[in-house]
Design a protein around this motif. Structure first.
Motif, PDB file in Angstrom:
ATOM      1  N   GLU A 113     -65.882  23.312  -1.342  1.00  0.00           N
ATOM      2  CA  GLU A 113     -65.869  24.765  -1.461  1.00  0.00           C
ATOM      3  C   GLU A 113     -64.688  25.157  -2.318  1.00  0.00           C
ATOM      4  O   GLU A 113     -63.666  24.458  -2.349  1.00  0.00           O
ATOM      5  CB  GLU A 113     -65.784  25.430  -0.090  1.00  0.00           C
ATOM      6  N   LEU A 114     -64.818  26.261  -3.029  1.00  0.00           N
ATOM      7  CA  LEU A 114     -63.806  26.682  -3.985  1.00  0.00           C
ATOM      8  C   LEU A 114     -63.485  28.152  -3.783  1.00  0.00           C
ATOM      9  O   LEU A 114     -64.387  28.970  -3.598  1.00  0.00           O
ATOM     10  CB  LEU A 114     -64.312  26.429  -5.410  1.00  0.00           C
ATOM     11  N   HIS A 115     -62.190  28.485  -3.829  1.00  0.00           N
ATOM     12  CA  HIS A 115     -61.752  29.880  -3.770  1.00  0.00           C
ATOM     13  C   HIS A 115     -60.822  30.159  -4.940  1.00  0.00           C
ATOM     14  O   HIS A 115     -60.036  29.298  -5.351  1.00  0.00           O
ATOM     15  CB  HIS A 115     -61.011  30.177  -2.470  1.00  0.00           C
ATOM     16  N   THR A 116     -60.897  31.376  -5.442  1.00  0.00           N
ATOM     17  CA  THR A 116     -60.005  31.833  -6.507  1.00  0.00           C
ATOM     18  C   THR A 116     -58.928  32.733  -5.922  1.00  0.00           C
ATOM     19  O   THR A 116     -59.217  33.603  -5.095  1.00  0.00           O
ATOM     20  CB  THR A 116     -60.788  32.615  -7.575  1.00  0.00           C
ATOM     21  N   VAL A 117     -57.689  32.510  -6.353  1.00  0.00           N
ATOM     22  CA  VAL A 117     -56.552  33.357  -6.004  1.00  0.00           C
ATOM     23  C   VAL A 117     -56.008  33.911  -7.309  1.00  0.00           C
ATOM     24  O   VAL A 117     -55.753  33.144  -8.254  1.00  0.00           O
ATOM     25  CB  VAL A 117     -55.467  32.553  -5.265  1.00  0.00           C
ATOM     26  N   ALA A 118     -55.830  35.230  -7.396  1.00  0.00           N
ATOM     27  CA  ALA A 118     -55.460  35.851  -8.672  1.00  0.00           C
ATOM     28  C   ALA A 118     -54.281  36.799  -8.511  1.00  0.00           C
ATOM     29  O   ALA A 118     -53.997  37.305  -7.413  1.00  0.00           O
ATOM     30  CB  ALA A 118     -56.657  36.604  -9.249  1.00  0.00           C
ATOM     31  N   PHE A 119     -53.631  37.053  -9.636  1.00  0.00           N
ATOM     32  CA  PHE A 119     -52.597  38.092  -9.704  1.00  0.00           C
ATOM     33  C   PHE A 119     -52.804  38.896 -10.979  1.00  0.00           C
ATOM     34  O   PHE A 119     -53.071  38.339 -12.043  1.00  0.00           O
ATOM     35  CB  PHE A 119     -51.183  37.512  -9.714  1.00  0.00           C
ATOM     36  N   TYR A 120     -52.628  40.236 -10.855  1.00  0.00           N
ATOM     37  CA  TYR A 120     -52.815  41.114 -12.002  1.00  0.00           C
ATOM     38  C   TYR A 120     -51.803  42.255 -11.934  1.00  0.00           C
ATOM     39  O   TYR A 120     -51.668  42.913 -10.903  1.00  0.00           O
ATOM     40  CB  TYR A 120     -54.233  41.687 -11.973  1.00  0.00           C
ATOM     41  N   ASN A 121     -51.093  42.450 -13.040  1.00  0.00           N
ATOM     42  CA  ASN A 121     -50.261  43.636 -13.201  1.00  0.00           C
ATOM     43  C   ASN A 121     -51.188  44.768 -13.637  1.00  0.00           C
ATOM     44  O   ASN A 121     -51.713  44.753 -14.752  1.00  0.00           O
ATOM     45  CB  ASN A 121     -49.170  43.387 -14.245  1.00  0.00           C
ATOM     46  N   PHE A 122     -51.395  45.759 -12.765  1.00  0.00           N
ATOM     47  CA  PHE A 122     -52.367  46.814 -13.032  1.00  0.00           C
ATOM     48  C   PHE A 122     -51.864  47.838 -14.051  1.00  0.00           C
ATOM     49  O   PHE A 122     -52.613  48.709 -14.454  1.00  0.00           O
ATOM     50  CB  PHE A 122     -52.730  47.541 -11.737  1.00  0.00           C
ATOM     51  N   GLU A 123     -50.646  47.748 -14.459  1.00  0.00           N
ATOM     52  CA  GLU A 123     -49.985  48.632 -15.421  1.00  0.00           C
ATOM     53  C   GLU A 123     -50.242  50.112 -15.152  1.00  0.00           C
ATOM     54  O   GLU A 123     -51.225  50.697 -15.597  1.00  0.00           O
ATOM     55  CB  GLU A 123     -50.378  48.325 -16.874  1.00  0.00           C
ATOM     56  N   ASN A 124     -49.343  50.696 -14.420  1.00  0.00           N
ATOM     57  CA  ASN A 124     -49.368  52.144 -14.194  1.00  0.00           C
ATOM     58  C   ASN A 124     -50.671  52.623 -13.560  1.00  0.00           C
ATOM     59  O   ASN A 124     -51.346  53.506 -14.099  1.00  0.00           O
ATOM     60  CB  ASN A 124     -49.110  52.901 -15.505  1.00  0.00           C
ATOM     61  N   LEU A 125     -50.992  52.049 -12.410  1.00  0.00           N
ATOM     62  CA  LEU A 125     -52.159  52.535 -11.675  1.00  0.00           C
ATOM     63  C   LEU A 125     -51.714  53.739 -10.844  1.00  0.00           C
ATOM     64  O   LEU A 125     -51.322  53.622  -9.693  1.00  0.00           O
ATOM     65  CB  LEU A 125     -52.755  51.436 -10.794  1.00  0.00           C
ATOM     66  N   PHE A 126     -51.766  54.911 -11.471  1.00  0.00           N
ATOM     67  CA  PHE A 126     -51.383  56.170 -10.847  1.00  0.00           C
ATOM     68  C   PHE A 126     -52.620  57.045 -10.658  1.00  0.00           C
ATOM     69  O   PHE A 126     -53.540  57.030 -11.488  1.00  0.00           O
ATOM     70  CB  PHE A 126     -50.393  56.934 -11.737  1.00  0.00           C
TER      71      PHE A 126
END
Length: 368
Positions: free
Chosen positions: A26-39
């Protein structure tokens, strides 16, 4: 014979994707994202005046909704192109105004079916931006979470080089000081521990102090962030030397900087990692010419996901690190003009995605 069989199976998973289809892993993805100014577009008790309909960004409801759609498209696609059609089980994010924008994000049609939960705290950052964790409730069950403050002070600043303008970087993320205390208020580090399909995992989400004012001048702030990150890890190792820890974030430093190499003690190669050690797969990626952001035509990897030794000990009966990547599909890239090849970010005339590309890792486990 059993040992030989397991070794053969491990090599097979690294060489082919068919085992996933056959259901042996089984495989899982772990991610990170800078959403840049999510206002959002609501005036609140933070420095959000720029991100209002009458503000400098002319940030309207329509633009906000387009931003949410764009981010949800990216997040829904990460991890779906290699082995299976499943968006990340765990997502770390930063540059988030409040919990409300996250609730709007996870309700987007492209993400709603995954039923993401949210872990978020308001941080003392002067811009009012925070870090947070999103998780698929069917796979991850938080058991504890806490925001851990980073105490840094203006008196800690380095000298920098006043004669070199290139050391100074333009950034929305200004470093501001509380004049009464000399403290520089920045993002907390978010620690979340929980069960990933029954297996205990701890995640630290980071957004370290920016390079505003110059890389050298601000370096001690990020070095302090690296030291704090390691202290959090060591507190977990004190309970369990084989603790499975993922530290992710926009570190505002490269994989080679002192904050990462000495503060955390991250290693470039798996074979260098000892017990209680930390592996950084993005260091090798940097030296191969990859980047998550660009400044003055120079690419770097500030967005990183690091894993503890427990994720690379080759015990595939439990979740193990498989590989890492930078998600940079063509639609996320500026394709003309001065910034051709850069991440397609927001402007007054176009609602883009972010000034960073997201990063991800795959975790795999042998099906019982």
């Amino acid at each position: 014979m059993r040992k030989i069989k397991n070794i053969t199976l491990v090599f097979a998973i690294l060489a082919t994707t068919t085992l996933f289809a056959q259901g042996k892993f089984e495989l899982h993805t772990v991610a990170f994202y800078n959403f840049e100014n999510l206002f959002d577009t609501i005036n609140q008790e933070n420095n959000d005046e720029e991100w209002l309909p009458n503000g400098a960004q002319n940030w309207t409801h329509r633009k906000y909704q387009q931003k949410l759609h764009n981010l949800s498209r990216v997040l829904s696609e990460i991890g779906t192109g290699d082995q299976r059609n499943n968006s990340p089980v765990i997502i770390g994010g930063c540059e988030i105004e409040n919990r409300g924008v996250l609730e709007d994000l996870v309700k987007q049609p492209l993400l709603a079916k995954e039923d993401y939960g949210i872990v978020h705290f308001d941080s003392p950052d002067k811009r009012g931006i925070d870090v947070a964790l999103l998780y698929q409730k069917k796979h991850f069950k938080p058991t504890s979470y806490v925001n851990i403050p980073l105490y840094i002070y203006r008196s800690m600043e380095g000298k920098g080089d006043k004669d070199k303008d290139k050391d100074k970087e333009e950034s929305d993320d200004k470093i501001e000081t509380d004049k009464s205390s000399d403290r520089v208020y920045t993002r907390d580090q978010l620690l979340v521990t929980g069960l990933l399909d029954g297996e205990e995992v701890s995640i630290i989400v980071n957004h370290w102090p920016s390079r505003s004012g110059g890389e050298k001048k601000s370096a001690p702030f990020r070095e302090a962030a690296g030291i704090l990150n390691r202290k959090i890890m060591d507190s977990l190792f004190a309970i369990n030397p084989k603790a499975k820890i993922i530290s992710m974030g926009d570190l505002n430093d490269g994989t080679y900087n002192k904050s990462v190499k000495e503060g955390i003690g991250a290693k470039r190669k798996k074979e260098e990692v000892k017990e209680k050690g930390i592996y950084n797969p993005f260091e090798e990626m940097f030296y191969k010419g990859n980047a998550t952001l660009f400044h003055r035509d120079a690419g770097d990897i500030f967005d990183q996901i690091l894993v503890s030794e427990g994720f690379i000990d080759k015990d595939y009966k439990k979740f193990q690190y498989w590989k890492a990547g930078i998600y940079n599909k063509p639609y996320m890239i500026q394709n003309f003009g001065q910034y051709k090849g850069y991440p397609l970010r927001h402007s007054l005339t176009e609602i883009g995605y972010s000034d960073h590309f997201p990063v991800y890792i795959y975790l795999v486990r042998e099906v019982k």
